[in-house]
Design an enzyme around this catalytic site. Sequence first.
Site: not given
Ligand SMILES: CCCCCCC/C=C/C(=O)SCCNC(=O)CCNC(=O)[C@H](O)C(C)(C)COP(=O)(O)OP(=O)(O)OC[C@H]1O[C@@H](n2cnc3c(N)ncnc32)[C@H](O)[C@@H]1OP(=O)(O)O
Length: 266
Positions: A74, A120
């Site tokens: 998300a 999910e």
């Molecule tokens: C369909 C039903 C859905 C219901 C959902 C209900 C509850 C769910 C909760 C969640 O899902 S909480 C989120 C869980 N996910 C994470 O914690 C993963 C977060 N991301 C990371 O840890 C890393 O990005 C990565 C996947 C390990 C990749 O790392 P890498 O160094 O290769 O890339 P980044 O520079 O970190 O990312 C690039 C760019 O993408 C943005 N981003 C990545 N993930 C998210 C996210 N989940 N939400 C918003 N943005 C995300 C990251 O911020 C980067 O953007 P910029 O900062 O460069 O603008």
Amino acid sequence: MFRKSLFRFSTYNFISVTQKGKVALIQLNRPKALNALCDGLIKELNQVTQEIDANPEYGSIVITGNEKAFAAGADIKEMQDKSFPQVQNIQMLASWENLTNIKKPILAAVNGYALGGGFELALMCDIIYAGENAKFGLPEITLGTIPGCGGTQRLIRAVGKSKAMEMTLTGEFIDAQTALSYGLVSKVVPAQNLVEETLKVAEKIASFSKPVAALIKDTINEAENIGLREGVKYERKAFYSTFATQDRKEGMSAFVEKRKPSWTDN
Ligand SMILES: CCCCCCC/C=C/C(=O)SCCNC(=O)CCNC(=O)[C@H](O)C(C)(C)COP(=O)(O)OP(=O)(O)OC[C@H]1O[C@@H](n2cnc3c(N)ncnc32)[C@H](O)[C@@H]1OP(=O)(O)O
């Protein structure tokens, strides 16, 4: 090969939709945010899957992302400033599970990260295929929250308690081969072949009777909600109901007459 636009009059900001034969291919399309699931993306996904479900041309759906990410969860940036009353009062996640109401079989083709809500989302699909580079995880604990869209409930049913606890309590990711060994995914293929391989299976599924495929999907999914005795009764009723269809008659007649069946979806 996938250029034909499925819904010419719809334009999407966060997904793209193309068709191949009877299969609708939905690609999550927020590459800069690793396909993080923002509210707009979920709205578009809900809208298009409902349209495909109602469209008799299509027999199955494939959902994919890109080679780096299926979906990294998300959208954390969208959620970060929300308060408890805000998420509770608007029932933030209520519509996020609409995908589970789609009757047509849905296949997830997962390359790269399928994390949090992205995992999910894959778990809501009926079949998951993974590219060799896929990584699955529920890292919500590292953000001070928990999975909110069925992750704890579907994961335990898919892999059992110890592995579900391990994944959610550590937040660590597993790779495609581990996911295969857990029975989370049906097949692992080279990343560049994943969509093609998934489409082949989706096309095969779409070639059968749509109401019968929908009945199989519904009956198997019901097993996650009810016990064995009730489940077997549920299946039996569903089996009997196929005898009210033309397609059951056609399938059995075709076998006896040594010819290919011609399904009419009736
Ligand atoms: C369909 C039903 C859905 C219901 C959902 C209900 C509850 C769910 C909760 C969640 O899902 S909480 C989120 C869980 N996910 C994470 O914690 C993963 C977060 N991301 C990371 O840890 C890393 O990005 C990565 C996947 C390990 C990749 O790392 P890498 O160094 O290769 O890339 P980044 O520079 O970190 O990312 C690039 C760019 O993408 C943005 N981003 C990545 N993930 C998210 C996210 N989940 N939400 C918003 N943005 C995300 C990251 O911020 C980067 O953007 P910029 O900062 O460069 O603008």
